[in-house]
Design an enzyme around this catalytic site. Structure first.
Site, PDB file in Angstrom:
ATOM      1  CG  HIS A  12     107.920   5.246  70.175  1.00  0.00           C
ATOM      2  ND1 HIS A  12     107.419   5.805  71.327  1.00  0.00           N
ATOM      3  CD2 HIS A  12     109.166   5.752  70.031  1.00  0.00           C
ATOM      4  CE1 HIS A  12     108.317   6.629  71.838  1.00  0.00           C
ATOM      5  NE2 HIS A  12     109.381   6.611  71.078  1.00  0.00           N
ATOM      6  CG  PHE A  13     109.301   1.641  72.836  1.00  0.00           C
ATOM      7  CD1 PHE A  13     110.409   1.784  72.023  1.00  0.00           C
ATOM      8  CD2 PHE A  13     108.980   2.660  73.718  1.00  0.00           C
ATOM      9  CE1 PHE A  13     111.220   2.926  72.114  1.00  0.00           C
ATOM     10  CE2 PHE A  13     109.785   3.802  73.801  1.00  0.00           C
ATOM     11  CZ  PHE A  13     110.898   3.942  73.002  1.00  0.00           C
TER      12      PHE A  13
END
Length: 144
Positions: A51-52
């Site tokens: 993420h991410f």
């Protein structure tokens, strides 16, 4: 009465453990009324792997969870709730206003605005460098 709690003292109050303990210290605590805590967000956080990968951002739901953990410290510090668990009863008016990224220090503040029996409501605000990152009204229920 203000109190400082380190990670070991926090772990005596709430049951959360790695990787889900999202509060590093409590710098202000008024039992049953309010608390202020901090989370040092590092590049090593497990959630940044997905993420991410190219732009690590702390998931908003985890910011809300960190706020709830600070709220749990505030409510579970009350004598009648010591040794119990605070569960989410609901989340209202959640807003995410600023990305939280590695290197940020997340200030987590909660004011318990209503407690009736084993249920209550808290106004929660997370800030980074004085700017609001997230805010919500958190509902909780204290159980065994």
């Amino acid at each position: 009465m203000e109190k400082f709690l380190d990670i070991n003292e926090i772990k005596k109050i709430i049951p959360h453990r790695y990787p889900f303990l999202l509060v590093d210290k409590i710098t202000e605590l008024e039992e049953g009324k309010s608390a202020v805590g901090y989370k040092n967000v590092t590049a090593n956080e497990y959630f940044f792997n997905g993420h991410f990968p190219e732009e690590p951002v702390m998931p908003g739901v985890l910011i809300i969870e960190a706020l709830a953990q600070v709220g749990a410290v505030a409510i579970l510090s009350k004598e009648e709730f010591k040794g119990k668990i605070a569960y989410f009863g609901g989340i209202n008016k959640a807003k995410f206003r600023k990305k939280v990224v590695p290197g940020d220090v997340l200030k987590l503040s909660i004011d318990l605005t209503k407690i009736k029996g084993v249920a209550g409501v808290g106004k929660a605000v997370a800030t980074v460098d004085g700017k609001v990152a997230a805010e919500a009204e958190l509902l909780f229920v204290v159980g065994k």
